[in-house]
Write an enzyme that holds these catalytic residues in place. Structure first.
Site, PDB file in Angstrom:
ATOM      1  N   CYS A  65       0.881  -1.138  -0.010  1.00 60.02           N
ATOM      2  CA  CYS A  65      -0.134  -0.073  -0.081  1.00 60.02           C
ATOM      3  C   CYS A  65       0.625   1.104   0.101  1.00 60.02           C
ATOM      4  CB  CYS A  65      -0.877  -0.093   1.182  1.00 60.02           C
ATOM      5  SG  CYS A  65      -2.383   1.092   1.182  1.00 60.02           S
ATOM      6  N   CYS A 102      -5.067   1.843  -4.837  1.00 57.09           N
ATOM      7  CA  CYS A 102      -5.016   2.770  -3.461  1.00 57.09           C
ATOM      8  C   CYS A 102      -5.434   3.757  -2.855  1.00 57.09           C
ATOM      9  CB  CYS A 102      -3.459   3.255  -4.108  1.00 57.09           C
ATOM     10  SG  CYS A 102      -2.660   3.934  -2.133  1.00 57.09           S
TER      11      CYS A 102
END
Length: 449
Positions: A197, A376
């Site tokens: 991430c 994201c």
């Protein structure tokens, strides 16, 4: 709101219908464990469970116990939620479930750690010395967090204002330290290595800055984001918006700046400049320091001969099949797939991996292709989020919704904080969600953004 969108959102509420249920998995007991399996899945994270769930439903594995998942963890964490936990917006307990509840009933579970793979003998070796033979192997072992690459980090973490949302042990400390902050330097870091991430290192900076503003101490705080990367975000569309947000909120951004050491006794962070003219070191005092540690491929992958030059499992970026060993597949964070390492990417990859693996087992050519899709969600404040969706292969947006996801949105925030976690627990880790691709064609057929 379109029917396709409603169907997508309804997934989060489908846990009670029979088709969404899985029986409990089986914790490993040596007397019940086979030592030869058709397929062994290394890793019970997002990617491994998704593939295991998809394989388990194929008639090949019905009632045969020919599928094994190896993972040492008693708890499974939905780690994208840890940004919210670190900001006090969710509880830590909301981010975890017992692993045994997520292992498909058609699979065995070995609750041990893999320390070696011998692809020449088709053998996986556990930390307790068990040798498990496989016909086919799926490597989904996740990413290794290298705390020791930053001098002083291991002994500082969770103490005196030093924290990280990447650690189950320290994530709750993040909000504790944010609440205790009364002014000074609040420093947030990102390494030059790939991380899981890639937006998470800066998301907590936005949430902390908002907390300082809302509690009347913003004028006493200097908020800094220092990244070893050359851009604030890989995709230009989202990078432009994030840069403007940082400028408006006076978040000081330094790129190509790598954290290399912490001096806890002086509350100092040492950074090294990267790039063509790099090398110089600088020291920044901190009152709050959120660290994203360097990360890399698990060491045993390189040692097993499965890795590329950087240590990631060396697979085709289209098929996820190993470039040397045709009975080995890999996906998720430990793979060489050149895209951002996210749960969204793992979901899309899982469909490709399971389909191509099953085709290979059946003597057919597996030709389903992964195109690099990843997502994201970049939370910039409570109720505000930029929903980045793109191909990591082309760095072009692949947005699911017909509004501009590159702008802060309350809907995107709600989707990420409430809907997507439900999809994750009730569908993705059970192999029933492989990303929004099929819905995108209906919801946003013109790819308007």
């Amino acid at each position: 709101m379109s029917r396709a969108l409603l169907q997508a959102l309804r997934i989060g509420n489908s846990a009670q219908s029979p088709q969404w249920r899985f029986s409990r998995g089986f914790a490993s007991v040596a007397s019940n464990l086979n030592h030869n399996y058709k397929v062994v899945v290394v890793g019970g994270g997002s990617a491994g469970l998704a593939v295991a769930g998809q394989l388990a439903r194929d008639p090949l594995f019905a009632g045969k116990k020919d599928l094994l998942v190896i993972d040492p963890s008693a708890e499974h964490y939905y780690q994208p939620l840890w940004t919210f936990v670190g900001a006090g917006l969710k509880t830590f307990s909301e981010s975890k479930k017992p692993m045994r509840d997520l292992i498909p009933s058609a699979a065995d579970w070995l609750q041990e750690k893999v320390v070696k793979i011998d692809p020449t003998r088709n053998v996986v070796i556990s930390n307790n010395g068990k040798e498990i033979k496989y016909d086919y192997l799926v490597v989904a072992s996740g990413i290794q967090i290298n705390y020791d690459k930053i001098e002083g980090l291991k002994e500082s973490l969770g103490k005196d204002g030093v924290t990280s949302n990447y650690s189950a042990e320290s994530v709750e400390k993040t909000f504790e330290f944010i609440k205790a902050f009364k002014g000074g330097n609040a420093v947030f870091t990102q390494p030059s290595t790939p991380v899981k991430c890639a937006g998470a290192p800066q998301k907590i900076a936005y949430l902390a800055e908002e907390y300082f503003r809302n509690n009347g101490i913003r004028d006493k705080a200097t908020v800094r984001f220092l990244s070893g990367m050359g851009k604030i975000f890989a995709v230009d569309k989202y990078a432009k918006e994030l840069t403007e947000i940082c400028q408006k909120r006076d978040i000081k951004v330094n790129l190509l700046s790598e954290l290399i050491a912490i001096r806890p006794e002086r509350k100092e962070a040492v950074f090294k400049a990267l790039g063509p003219n790099g090398g110089a070191e600088s020291v920044i005092p901190y009152d709050l320091l959120h660290v994203t540690p360097p990360m890399g491929a698990p060491t045993y992958i390189r040692e097993s001969g499965l890795g590329n030059a950087d240590g990631w499992v060396d697979v085709s970026k289209e098929t996820t099949q190993h470039n040397k060993y045709s009975n080995v597949f890999a996906l998720g964070d430990s793979s060489s797939l050149p895209t951002s390492k996210t749960a969204a990417a793992a979901a899309a990859q899982s469909a490709v991996t399971s389909a191509n693996l099953l085709a290979t087992i059946k003597g057919q050519k597996g030709d389903l292709a992964y195109t690099g899709y990843t997502s994201c969600p970049l939370v910039t404040g409570k109720g505000k989020l930029i929903l980045a969706e793109f191909s990591g292969y082309t760095l072009q947006p692949q947005e699911t919704f017909p509004y501009n996801q590159g702008k802060e949105s309350a809907f995107s925030y709600y989707l990420t904080s409430d809907v997507i976690p439900s999809i994750y627990w009730n569908a993705m880790v059970k192999g029933r969600w492989t990303g929004p691709g099929p819905y995108r064609r209906l919801i946003n057929p013109l790819n308007s953004n």
